[in-house]
Design a protein around this motif. Structure first.
Motif, mmCIF file in Angstrom:
data_model
loop_
_atom_site.group_PDB
_atom_site.id
_atom_site.type_symbol
_atom_site.label_atom_id
_atom_site.label_comp_id
_atom_site.label_asym_id
_atom_site.label_seq_id
_atom_site.Cartn_x
_atom_site.Cartn_y
_atom_site.Cartn_z
ATOM 1 N N LEU A 44 10.253 -13.869 -4.049
ATOM 2 C CA LEU A 44 11.008 -12.749 -4.624
ATOM 3 C C LEU A 44 10.104 -11.826 -5.425
ATOM 4 O O LEU A 44 10.227 -10.600 -5.356
ATOM 5 N N ARG A 45 9.183 -12.400 -6.187
ATOM 6 C CA ARG A 45 8.228 -11.580 -6.941
ATOM 7 C C ARG A 45 7.393 -10.718 -5.991
ATOM 8 O O ARG A 45 7.170 -9.535 -6.257
ATOM 9 N N ASN A 46 6.941 -11.322 -4.913
ATOM 10 C CA ASN A 46 6.137 -10.579 -3.943
ATOM 11 C C ASN A 46 6.950 -9.454 -3.319
ATOM 12 O O ASN A 46 6.447 -8.344 -3.136
ATOM 13 N N GLU A 47 8.202 -9.736 -2.974
ATOM 14 C CA GLU A 47 9.057 -8.702 -2.396
ATOM 15 C C GLU A 47 9.297 -7.580 -3.386
ATOM 16 O O GLU A 47 9.248 -6.406 -3.035
ATOM 17 N N MET A 48 9.537 -7.920 -4.640
ATOM 18 C CA MET A 48 9.770 -6.896 -5.662
ATOM 19 C C MET A 48 8.513 -6.059 -5.877
ATOM 20 O O MET A 48 8.600 -4.848 -6.056
#
Length: 90
Positions: free
Chosen positions: A59-63
């Protein structure tokens, strides 16, 4: 009569010994089963934590790629400098 009392006492002691040994054996097997259950649950919990950590990182990478803004969990250098107290220099 004393001989019979002695025999009864020996039999009672033997019965009690067998009873205690059986009780200890049962307790040991229950303890072993409980220990295995606890270890299994700890392993499952560890696996779930690993999966959760992986999901959070994804999720951090996507954000980071979608929004283009830094994660709110990782403060930027400018924010860190703003939060420091100003020191007076001569």
């Amino acid at each position: 009569m004393d001989g019979q009392d002695s025999d009864d006492s020996k039999q009672s002691t033997a019965d009690m010994t067998v009873f205690v040994q059986n009780l200890l054996t049962q307790m040991q097997s229950r303890f072993q089963a409980m220990s295995e259950s606890i270890v299994s649950k700890i392993d499952d919990m560890g696996q779930r934590i690993d999966e959760l950590e992986q999901s959070i990182n994804e999720l951090r990478n996507e954000m980071g790629t979608e929004g283009g803004s830094p994660s709110p969990l990782a403060p930027t250098k400018a924010k860190e400098e703003d939060s420091k107290p100003a020191s007076s220099s001569p």
